[in-house]
Motif scaffolding. Structure first.
Motif, PDB file in Angstrom:
ATOM      1  N   GLN A  36      41.747 -45.255  17.993  1.00  0.00           N
ATOM      2  CA  GLN A  36      41.049 -44.231  18.781  1.00  0.00           C
ATOM      3  C   GLN A  36      42.025 -43.189  19.321  1.00  0.00           C
ATOM      4  N   LEU A  37      43.186 -43.632  19.765  1.00  0.00           N
ATOM      5  CA  LEU A  37      44.165 -42.691  20.321  1.00  0.00           C
ATOM      6  C   LEU A  37      44.665 -41.716  19.263  1.00  0.00           C
ATOM      7  N   GLN A  43      36.720 -37.673  29.480  1.00  0.00           N
ATOM      8  CA  GLN A  43      37.004 -38.153  28.126  1.00  0.00           C
ATOM      9  C   GLN A  43      37.984 -39.326  28.159  1.00  0.00           C
ATOM     10  N   GLU A  44      39.035 -39.220  28.964  1.00  0.00           N
ATOM     11  CA  GLU A  44      40.029 -40.287  29.060  1.00  0.00           C
ATOM     12  C   GLU A  44      39.416 -41.560  29.644  1.00  0.00           C
ATOM     13  N   GLN A  54      35.544 -47.982  27.151  1.00  0.00           N
ATOM     14  CA  GLN A  54      35.220 -48.559  25.844  1.00  0.00           C
ATOM     15  C   GLN A  54      36.234 -49.622  25.435  1.00  0.00           C
ATOM     16  N   GLN A  55      37.498 -49.411  25.775  1.00  0.00           N
ATOM     17  CA  GLN A  55      38.566 -50.285  25.305  1.00  0.00           C
ATOM     18  C   GLN A  55      38.828 -51.488  26.212  1.00  0.00           C
ATOM     19  N   GLU A  79      29.920 -47.045  30.765  1.00  0.00           N
ATOM     20  CA  GLU A  79      30.061 -45.601  30.581  1.00  0.00           C
ATOM     21  C   GLU A  79      29.234 -44.798  31.572  1.00  0.00           C
ATOM     22  N   LEU A 103      37.086 -43.404  27.182  1.00  0.00           N
ATOM     23  CA  LEU A 103      37.854 -44.191  26.213  1.00  0.00           C
ATOM     24  C   LEU A 103      38.326 -45.499  26.834  1.00  0.00           C
ATOM     25  N   ALA A 130      42.200 -39.046  18.673  1.00  0.00           N
ATOM     26  CA  ALA A 130      42.080 -38.093  19.782  1.00  0.00           C
ATOM     27  C   ALA A 130      43.381 -37.357  20.072  1.00  0.00           C
TER      28      ALA A 130
END
Length: 282
Positions: free
Chosen positions: A172-173, A33-34, A40-41, A12, A37, A176
């Motif tokens: 998560q999607l 932000q995108e 993280q994934q 990150e 994510l 968001a």
């Protein structure tokens, strides 16, 4: 060139460097932000220069026996040094022989991927819309807003359509998303769903899971209803029947990059995947 000869894993704290590369590549749908994510994934790798700047990146996303490679970028000042080839090979070694790997290729990257062992298995059609027109065809499918109790059936439908387990990503999607719509048949069974997500550049639709192009169009119509501003959707090329409906709704095709697979054994899919989350994620 002043490249540190060690591929590092990106986290990150490297999002700002990834954002710089995405902007240089002309990919406006990726903001901080995108990218946070995605980091993280998935697992991200890249090279640095001696000043510590991120000069290349690649993302690997694992969904059981299906993996996806995306966001393959090399800074324009450091191209033709073999960094892309080394990053792709590193991602391949992170998977086993039973895992199929998918990616959408740019024209520039296609020779690199073919040399690495990827083969063309189709294409992805990118559509955009700046003036949405409502879809008028009426169907029997019932559309409702997502509820928490829908999640189990939603992920089961997604697994059958996509061929890999994306349940953690979908959780998560959905959180968001602007909207998540569920499609049901006359018996009340979940037969599809769709998401809309606002990126820095577009209102994006996907994934769209549906039993037919008509139901997919109905879901898109519901997600786009009353919305203003630019919209985007990426659909697998085999769904030619959805093309006419998208044109009717005011979309036009911008691009059609090839879809590649590394293993000859493609994932088992039921043909219900009508729109991707993104070209990187599938």
């Amino acid at each position: 060139m002043d490249v540190v000869d060690e591929l590092i894993e990106l986290h990150e704290e490297h999002v700002s460097g990834l954002l710089r590369l995405c902007r240089q590549a002309g990919w406006p749908d990726y903001g901080e932000q995108e990218l946070a994510l995605l980091v993280q994934q998935g697992r991200f790798f890249g090279y640095q220069n001696v000043s510590g700047d991120i000069i290349s990146c690649i993302g690997l996303f694992l969904f059981g026996r299906l993996a996806s490679i995306g966001l393959v970028i090399v800074d324009k000042e450091y191209q033709r040094l073999g960094l892309g080839r080394r990053m792709v090979n590193a991602c391949i070694t992170q998977t086993d022989e039973n895992t199929a790997i998918r990616l959408c290729a740019t024209k520039e990257g296609l020779p690199l991927y073919e040399k690495a062992g990827f083969h063309t298995a189709g294409s992805v059609r990118k559509y955009s819309c700046h003036s949405f027109q409502p879809y008028t065809k009426k169907l029997d499918a019932e559309l409702t807003s997502f509820r928490e109790q829908d999640f189990h059936d939603l992920t089961a439908a997604d697994l059958a359509a996509f061929g890999g387990d994306r349940s953690n990503l979908l959780q998560q999607l959905i959180s968001a998303s602007c909207e998540c719509i569920i499609a049901r048949n006359q018996d009340g069974q979940l037969i599809g769903y769709g998401l809309s997500v606002q990126t820095p550049a577009n209102l994006k639709f996907g994934p769209i899971i549906a039993p037919s192009s008509d139901v997919a169009a109905q879901i898109i119509n519901r997600l786009a209803a009353g919305k203003q501003g630019p919209m985007r959707i990426d659909i697998p090329s085999e769904h030619t029947s959805l093309h006419d409906s998208l044109i009717e709704m005011g979309f036009h095709k911008d691009d059609e990059p090839p879809l590649l697979f590394y293993q000859k054994k493609a994932p088992i899919q039921n043909g219900h995947l009508y729109a991707l989350i993104s070209q990187a994620l599938g």
